[in-house]
Design an enzyme around this catalytic site. Structure first.
Site, PDB file in Angstrom:
ATOM      1  N   PRO A  61      27.470 -39.977  97.018  1.00 33.62           N
ATOM      2  CA  PRO A  61      26.201 -39.368  96.559  1.00 33.62           C
ATOM      3  C   PRO A  61      26.453 -37.921  96.155  1.00 33.62           C
ATOM      4  CG  PRO A  61      26.236 -39.608  98.968  1.00 33.62           C
ATOM      5  CD  PRO A  61      27.458 -40.297  98.458  1.00 33.62           C
ATOM      6  N   LEU A  62      26.115 -37.582  94.931  1.00 33.56           N
ATOM      7  CA  LEU A  62      26.461 -36.281  94.368  1.00 33.56           C
ATOM      8  C   LEU A  62      25.198 -35.551  93.933  1.00 33.56           C
ATOM      9  CD1 LEU A  62      29.367 -37.666  92.180  1.00 33.56           C
ATOM     10  CD2 LEU A  62      29.650 -36.274  94.234  1.00 33.56           C
ATOM     11  N   THR A  63      25.011 -34.354  94.440  1.00 35.05           N
ATOM     12  CA  THR A  63      23.819 -33.585  94.116  1.00 35.05           C
ATOM     13  C   THR A  63      23.797 -33.227  92.636  1.00 35.05           C
ATOM     14  OG1 THR A  63      23.852 -32.653  96.339  1.00 35.05           O
ATOM     15  CG2 THR A  63      22.508 -31.528  94.705  1.00 35.05           C
ATOM     16  N   CYS A  81      25.834 -31.971 105.139  1.00 38.78           N
ATOM     17  CA  CYS A  81      25.485 -31.084 104.025  1.00 38.78           C
ATOM     18  C   CYS A  81      25.662 -29.625 104.430  1.00 38.78           C
ATOM     19  CB  CYS A  81      24.051 -31.345 103.568  1.00 38.78           C
ATOM     20  SG  CYS A  81      23.530 -30.277 102.210  1.00 38.78           S
ATOM     21  N   ASN A 107      36.996 -39.129 102.856  1.00 38.57           N
ATOM     22  CA  ASN A 107      36.494 -38.459 101.660  1.00 38.57           C
ATOM     23  C   ASN A 107      37.167 -37.095 101.512  1.00 38.57           C
ATOM     24  OD1 ASN A 107      33.479 -36.692 100.850  1.00 38.57           O
ATOM     25  ND2 ASN A 107      34.829 -37.730  99.424  1.00 38.57           N
ATOM     26  N   GLN A 166      20.699 -42.005 100.314  1.00 35.97           N
ATOM     27  CA  GLN A 166      21.086 -41.029 101.339  1.00 35.97           C
ATOM     28  C   GLN A 166      19.901 -40.119 101.639  1.00 35.97           C
ATOM     29  OE1 GLN A 166      23.806 -37.446 100.843  1.00 35.97           O
ATOM     30  NE2 GLN A 166      25.178 -38.793 101.995  1.00 35.97           N
ATOM     31  N   ALA A 179      34.401 -38.455  95.028  1.00 36.59           N
ATOM     32  CA  ALA A 179      33.334 -37.507  94.710  1.00 36.59           C
ATOM     33  C   ALA A 179      33.715 -36.665  93.491  1.00 36.59           C
ATOM     34  CB  ALA A 179      33.051 -36.622  95.923  1.00 36.59           C
TER      35      ALA A 179
END
Length: 688
Positions: free
Chosen positions: A341-343, A426, A528, A395, A553
């Site tokens: 999951p990438l902002t 985060c 990761n 997420q 990522a």
């Protein structure tokens, strides 16, 4: 490449000066360059940095350099009042045509007539509308006409002329926020029986008992007044009464002992509000939103006492009938290619691109629990899923067991997902300061309560994403890994960096291996960090067989075809034309997702530019003396094998805008862009 593309490439600011032997790193051997984290580009392609009249990348960390950036590349900070004023002025513009009129081409088709907040001047809209873009409408393959009608920037390609507005486009996206659900969330009338029952069982409801008593007393006072001599007074039985209750419901919660600085934002407390008694309301009301809760309240509608109702709602069913965490439906992540999951950049169009290129598992961008529980449409948009995402998760991020468990129940009820991931890693300050994200790594009991409450509320797999620890040199996941599995998590993803470290050093994979070997058999461990080629993937999988898989990522942001490389076990020396085709696919998916009108085109352009702030860091395989490329390498200034490849290698935001113009036409007047993430800024501590 078409003529317009060639012109834009030729007009770019990339210098055509021949390579200089004195340029940075030209006299060093490839091994020496790698030791300094400089990409060993072949000398034939090296060139001195382009000389510009003023710096145009707009992304320098030095404040003095940022002052020289042209104004068209910087975002001007505006107040909320100024933004609201601009929106109102925009709505009055003829270009802000009413969607209904744009669909049908008929001025009388709008049901609001003169009360509509959009423009109804169809002729003025046609006169001022920008020229159509090249290419075909992205909705041509759907059943029915284009949903944007005359407002579509590709309206000239519509086959049937002006649509009649009776057909609907075929939507392949799901997990949208229903209006009746949003209204219930806005009014704080949504019920969470499963989450509340689990919280009560775990003993996590005690800290709001005093608030419940206060609310009950307030409600009794309101009912007494409404049945008394002032029954006809609007301030007593109308809006004034509900407002007084809302003031009590919005009262801040007492911070827990381990809260950061003892203070938290009130947004984190809103889900803890107790709404008014809903027995009569849900039994008698004719609102559509009541159907959401029919099953949960069907058995208690005959009850009349608020206390009895609360007890029934929170009653825990027979524990022997509940599924044990190990008996739940699990997802086998082993060997699967998982897109992290990438902002900002990990939006639905980008995930579709990665699915085409070989990704197996996708996950939506991180959504804040408090915003979801408040019914914010922008936050719910992060949960949207495309039909091509066959293994998809969302997420979420929250600081307390009640907000997280209620969010999990709401997502399970309203969305179609395969798993729910809880972000406990985060590093963003605004998240950490609210007690969520990496802040939870300092509060193991809070982690336990959140995981137990969430996993016990739904039958879907609940996974967790963490970092090695909060402070550098004080890793703690290895001491919690066994407990995380026993608390109910199906899988845990470990990012091999601490919160304090951010991205200043390479990920610590040895520590990830150590945690994977300690984990219980039922808990899948995913690694990761810093995977940029199939060789990295193979190494991590072979070094630690206990590792289920690896999450990709930044490597996927810089080159999304890494999924193809891993599956085909090769270094893909992809050409500039193939890379442009990937960008074209992204634009097509973006127009389908955000719309083909002017607003949708510019939204697509914005997110394309955000992505290009990562992709420029890719160095073609054929230009390197040493392969594969590492994520911490700084690319020197170099020529590509053609003009387009040279343009794609530019670190100038002005050149990223030129690439967007190849795909989406000229930018509008007054266009401004600055990357949200300083992805092209390298930490000096990383590179000595």
């Amino acid at each position: 490449m078409d003529e317009s593309s060639k012109e834009l490439v030729e007009d770019s600011e990339v210098s055509k000066d021949p390579p200089s032997s004195k340029s940075d790193g030209a006299q060093l051997t490839p091994e020496e360059l790698v030791a300094k984290s400089i990409a060993p580009v072949k000398r034939d392609f090296l060139r001195p940095p382009p000389v510009r009249a003023s710096s145009t990348d707009g992304n320098k960390d030095d404040a003095s350099e940022s002052k020289a950036v042209p104004s068209n590349l910087l975002k001007e900070k505006k107040s909320k009042r100024q933004l609201k004023r601009e929106r109102r002025q925009e709505q009055k513009s003829p270009l802000h045509i009413c969607p209904e009129i744009a669909k049908t081409g008929n001025v009388s088709s709008c049901p609001y007539n003169n009360n509509c907040r959009f423009s109804h001047d169809l002729e003025a809209f046609k006169a001022q509308k920008p020229a159509d873009l090249e290419g075909n409408c992205p909705f041509m393959s759907d059943e029915g006409p284009c949903p944007y009608g005359l407002a579509c920037r590709f309206s000239g390609t519509h086959k049937d002329g002006v649509p009649d507005g009776t057909s609907k486009k075929k939507n392949s996206e799901m997990n949208g926020l229903k209006k009746d659900v949003q209204k219930l969330l806005w009014k704080n009338k949504m019920r969470f029986p499963k989450a509340d029952a689990k919280l009560k069982l775990l003993g996590l409801m005690g800290h709001i008992n005093s608030k419940k008593k206060m609310l009950d007393e307030k409600e009794e006072d309101v009912q007494t007044v409404s049945n008394g001599s002032h029954a006809n007074d609007e301030n007593c039985c109308g809006e004034g009464a509900s407002d007084s209750i809302d003031k009590v419901e919005h009262s801040p919660k007492v911070p827990e002992e381990d809260d950061v600085d003892g203070v938290l934002e009130t947004d984190e407390l809103r889900p803890l509000k107790k709404a008014k008694p809903v027995i009569d309301e849900y039994c008698c009301s004719g609102e559509e939103g009541v159907n959401v809760m029919e099953e949960d309240f069907g058995k208690i509608c005959t009850q009349t006492e608020p206390e009895t109702t609360t007890d029934n709602i929170l009653a825990e069913p027979d524990i022997s009938l509940k599924l044990h965490p190990r008996e739940k439906k699990l997802i086998d992540f082993r060997g699967k290619l998982y897109l992290a999951p990438l902002t900002t950049v990990g939006n639905l169009p980008f995930r579709r691109v990665c699915k085409v290129l070989g990704a197996d598992v996708t996950c939506g961008e991180m959504a804040m629990c408090t915003n979801l529980l408040q019914g914010q449409a922008s936050e719910w948009a992060l949960l949207r899923r495309h039909s091509s995402e066959d293994l998809f998760g969302v997420q979420i991020c929250g600081a307390y067991p009640d907000t997280v468990s209620r969010t999990v129940e709401l997502i399970d009820r309203e969305c179609t997902v395969d798993f729910i991931d809880i972000n406990m890693g985060c590093p963003i300050d605004i998240v950490v300061n609210k007690g969520a994200g990496s802040s939870l790594l300092t509060k193991p009991m809070r982690m336990k309560n959140i995981i137990q409450a969430a996993s016990g509320t739904v039958d879907k797999p609940v996974t967790v994403k963490v970092r090695t620890g909060y402070f550098e040199g004080r890793n703690r996941i290895d001491s919690l890994i066994e407990d995380i599995g026993h608390w109910g998590a199906s899988a845990v993803t470990i990012h091999g960096r601490s919160r304090q470290q951010r991205y200043s050093k390479l990920a610590d994979w040895e520590y990830i291996y150590q945690c994977a070997r300690k984990a219980p058999v039922a808990l899948q461990v995913l690694g990761n960090g810093d995977i940029s080629s199939y060789l990295d993937w193979n190494k991590h999988k072979s070094d630690c067989p206990e590792l289920s898989t690896c999450m990709l990522a930044r490597g996927a942001l810089i080159k999304p075809w890494i999924f193809t490389e891993i599956k085909e076990q090769r270094h893909w020396d992809i050409g500039s034309g193939e890379r442009l085709n990937i960008l074209k696919d992204y634009v097509h998916f973006g127009l389908e997702h955000w719309g083909s009108d002017s607003k949708g085109v510019e939204t697509t352009r914005h997110f394309l530019l955000e992505w290009l702030s990562y992709t420029y860091r890719y160095i073609p395989v054929g230009l390197l003396d040493v392969i594969p490329q590492r994520l911490n390498w700084r690319p020197p200034s170099y020529f590509g094998r053609d003009d387009l490849e040279t343009l794609m290698a530019s670190d100038s935001a002005a050149d990223w805008v030129r690439i967007s113009e190849i795909l989406l036409g000229k930018v509008p007047d007054g266009f401004k862009f600055a990357p949200k993430h300083k992805s092209n800024a390298y930490d000096r501590a990383e590179n000595g």
